[in-house]
Scaffold this motif. Sequence first.
Motif, PDB file in Angstrom:
ATOM      1  N   SER A 169     -46.184  28.648  -0.706  1.00 21.18           N
ATOM      2  CA  SER A 169     -46.378  27.520  -1.617  1.00 21.18           C
ATOM      3  C   SER A 169     -47.784  26.970  -1.465  1.00 21.18           C
ATOM      4  O   SER A 169     -48.459  27.195  -0.464  1.00 21.18           O
ATOM      5  N   THR A 170     -48.201  26.239  -2.501  1.00 11.42           N
ATOM      6  CA  THR A 170     -49.495  25.564  -2.467  1.00 11.42           C
ATOM      7  C   THR A 170     -49.324  24.149  -2.989  1.00 11.42           C
ATOM      8  O   THR A 170     -48.357  23.848  -3.696  1.00 11.42           O
ATOM      9  N   TYR A 171     -50.253  23.300  -2.619  1.00 15.54           N
ATOM     10  CA  TYR A 171     -50.297  21.931  -3.124  1.00 15.54           C
ATOM     11  C   TYR A 171     -51.760  21.642  -3.412  1.00 15.54           C
ATOM     12  O   TYR A 171     -52.612  21.803  -2.535  1.00 15.54           O
ATOM     13  N   THR A 172     -52.057  21.226  -4.630  1.00 18.47           N
ATOM     14  CA  THR A 172     -53.440  21.033  -5.048  1.00 18.47           C
ATOM     15  C   THR A 172     -53.724  19.571  -5.355  1.00 18.47           C
ATOM     16  O   THR A 172     -52.944  18.912  -6.044  1.00 18.47           O
ATOM     17  N   MET A 173     -54.861  19.105  -4.852  1.00 16.24           N
ATOM     18  CA  MET A 173     -55.355  17.764  -5.160  1.00 16.24           C
ATOM     19  C   MET A 173     -56.677  17.924  -5.896  1.00 16.24           C
ATOM     20  O   MET A 173     -57.622  18.509  -5.367  1.00 16.24           O
TER      21      MET A 173
END
Length: 151
Positions: free
Chosen positions: A132-136
């Motif tokens: 998974s990834t989480y982008t800001m």
Amino acid sequence: MTYILDDIDKKIIKILQEDARTPFSKIAKMLNLSESTIHMRMKRLRENGVIKGFYVDIDPEVIGYNVVAFVMIKADPKKYEGILKRISEFKEVLEVYDVTGEFYALLKVRVKTREELAKVLDMIGNMDGVTSTYTMFVLRTIKELRSVILD
């Protein structure tokens, strides 16, 4: 291994952080030392890895790289090292940090458009082992230093 900087080393580094093109002769005059002393200290600083190189400081926004994002990654631990190696080769990824916490890595990505960012995120998200990834998305940069503050 930690290299201990004395006051002269710190002064030399501060001058070079302001303008890496400053000639040794000018640094010597500024510090009231001989040019050979500056040359020998610079050689020692390079040999000990304190000074890793000399670079041009480009303003990415002036040349159109206005989109910045930080991406956090979770991955299969068995494939993690390979993932980091591949991601490190992406020209759009400026920084890669192995971190603690819920996510395994933190990336700084800089591109020209949101579409380019989407492509990079797709490439990362589709890598074998990335779970998974989480982008800001960065709205604005308040402070960004490219040098080390010496006391």
